[in-house]
Write a protein that holds these residues in place. Structure first.
Motif, short mmCIF file in Angstrom:
data_model
loop_
_atom_site.label_atom_id
_atom_site.label_comp_id
_atom_site.label_asym_id
_atom_site.label_seq_id
_atom_site.Cartn_x
_atom_site.Cartn_y
_atom_site.Cartn_z
N THR A 145 -6.08 -9.44 5.78
CA THR A 145 -6.04 -9.84 4.37
C THR A 145 -6.79 -8.87 3.46
O THR A 145 -6.65 -8.95 2.23
CB THR A 145 -6.63 -11.25 4.18
OG1 THR A 145 -8.02 -11.24 4.56
CG2 THR A 145 -5.88 -12.27 5.01
N THR A 152 -4.40 -6.98 1.16
CA THR A 152 -3.65 -7.73 0.15
C THR A 152 -4.56 -8.40 -0.87
O THR A 152 -4.08 -8.87 -1.91
CB THR A 152 -2.78 -8.81 0.82
OG1 THR A 152 -3.61 -9.65 1.64
CG2 THR A 152 -1.70 -8.17 1.68
N GLU A 153 -5.86 -8.45 -0.60
CA GLU A 153 -6.80 -9.05 -1.54
C GLU A 153 -7.22 -8.02 -2.57
O GLU A 153 -7.72 -6.94 -2.24
CB GLU A 153 -8.04 -9.57 -0.80
CG GLU A 153 -9.05 -10.24 -1.70
CD GLU A 153 -8.56 -11.54 -2.32
OE1 GLU A 153 -9.07 -11.92 -3.39
OE2 GLU A 153 -7.65 -12.17 -1.72
N GLY A 174 -9.55 -14.75 4.72
CA GLY A 174 -8.68 -14.79 5.88
C GLY A 174 -9.17 -13.88 6.98
O GLY A 174 -10.38 -13.69 7.17
#
Length: 452
Positions: free
Chosen positions: A276, A279-280, A272
């Motif tokens: 991101t 959150t990855e 993304g």
């Protein structure tokens, strides 16, 4: 930093246990075998302790925990010591609480010299025996011994190790598209820009998520750039607060990393946009390389374990395999080799002969060769045969660690006080990636450094 097989090595586990730790266990029971099948010649020096047991805890989980238990199975058979290992993603957060309450394990596998120092300062640790120290003097460098020392008392030998600063890539993609391994940081920038210009995908894939430790992969980037841009002396001043965290040299390293991590043209390939990254999960962040939606991923040697997340072997780590890695290059092609890395240290909370016999074995060349031959890890033990490693990359990593010309520096955040290295630095990376400017983030981290 550190999951340092531990945080960085395996995914968190959330099963609750009575002592308040989330535990996933691997015991010596799984490795029981008939003593007649084991050559005990290498273990006679440790003595026999029928009916004795040693409890061990750490952050090593899942497959790596199974391999760890296997690495001392013969020791158990030959000495009679039953070793009970319990792994927890909450070990680092809870071990001081357990020690203070008298509930610590006999041995704790600590992934941070800073945490070792905190436990020693609390008066909870047993100094290493003369046998452990003799092994370290024989098989390890003085720098590694110092990481297990607090205020001139030697508490623990090193165990495993990792080299940080590898850049993972697909050899097939590089061959197909004519990309070359960069020899300098400027060439790395040029390669990244070339990949972005080709338009197939963003060049870098990054994951900073790691539960309570979210942000630590970004600290590894900064540490690698501090060492390469400013050298070992400045790096040492930085991690000991000889220069403040908001020093211009630190800002320069942050901004160099920010050219990638804060740049939507550079990240997050196959995942993304810039946001991101937080959150990855770090465990999965490099996998887009395998499906051709990312080209470059910055992560340590231990990341080899994650290229086959289902436990298979379909993705090979080799210069002609599915994936391989090169070291983050220096400023100038002829600069001496400098690398950052990490490791673990088995500290003792109980003073007993069987505990020290076990720790002596862990500090030996025998254990290092046994564990590394099982796959996925390396050690800086000088008695380790690099050829027993499970991949070309890990063999290369061992040779780098054993080379006396290599400048090695331990992961900076692992050496810093916990309030910084395991808190404000991680959080600062997240704030910085998601929009705060460099000066603001560095001022905040500097203000968190313990006074005195």
């Amino acid at each position: 930093m550190r999951i340092r097989r531990h945080r960085r090595w395996m995914a968190p586990v959330v099963a609750a246990a009575a002592v308040g730790l989330a535990l996933t266990g691997c015991t010596g029971d799984a490795a029981e075998q008939d003593a007649a099948d084991v050559d005990c010649a290498d273990y006679e020096q440790y003595g026999t302790f029928e009916g004795k047991s040693v409890s061990v805890a750490g952050t090593i989980l899942d497959l790596e925990a199974d391999r760890l238990s296997e690495s001392w199975a013969d020791f158990e058979t030959c000495t009679g010591i039953e070793v009970d290992y319990q792994g927890s993603s909450e070990f680092e957060a809870q071990i001081a609480v357990l020690a203070e309450g008298g509930n610590a394990p006999d041995v704790g596998i600590v992934p941070q010299p800073g945490l070792l120092g905190r436990l020693a300062a609390g008066g909870w640790l047993i100094p290493a025996s003369a046998d452990v120290e003799a092994n370290v003097d024989e098989w390890w460098s003085a720098d590694w011994k110092q990481y297990g020392t607090y205020e001139d008392t030697f508490y623990a030998a090193p165990l495993m190790a990792s080299i940080k600063g590898y850049v993972w890539y697909s050899p097939a993609e590089f061959e197909e598209k004519g990309y070359e391994i960069p020899k300098t940081l400027d060439e790395l920038t040029a390669l990244s820009e070339q990949i972005a210009a080709d338009g197939d995908h963003k060049p870098w894939c990054v994951g900073l998520e790691s539960g309570d430790a979210t942000g630590w992969p970004g600290t590894d980037w900064v540490e690698d750039y501090m060492l390469r841009l400013h050298g070992a002396d400045v790096y040492d001043q930085w991690v000991t607060h000889g220069i403040p965290f908001n020093d211009p040299q630190v800002a320069e390293a942050f901004d160099a990393v920010g050219a990638y991590l804060k740049n939507d043209d550079m990240v997050n390939g196959g995942i993304g946009d810039v946001s991101t990254q937080v959150t990855e999960a770090f465990q999965t962040a490099g996998l887009p390389i395998l499906d051709g939606t990312c080209s470059l991923h910055h992560q340590a040697s231990f990341y080899e374990t994650f290229w086959n997340p289902e436990g298979g072997d379909e993705n090979t780590v080799a210069s002609d395999g599915s994936v391989f890695a090169f070291l983050l290059p220096p400023v100038n092609a002829d600069d001496p080799l400098s690398v950052t890395g990490g490791g673990e240290f088995p500290v003792a909370f109980r003073d007993a002969e069987e505990v020290e016999a076990f720790r002596t074995y862990l500090s030996s060349d025998t254990w290092a060769n046994n564990r590394v031959s099982l796959g996925g890890v390396i050690s800086a033990n000088k008695g380790l045969d690099p050829q027993v490693a499970s991949s070309e990359l890990l063999t290369q990593s061992i040779e780098i660690l054993q080379d006396p010309e290599t400048t090695f520096r331990f992961d900076g955040s692992d050496l810093m006080p916990g309030a910084v290295g395991a808190d404000s630095f991680w959080k600062g990376i997240v704030a910085w990636v998601t929009g705060e400017d460099t000066a603001q983030v560095l001022d905040t981290i500097e203000s968190s450094w313990p006074k005195g």
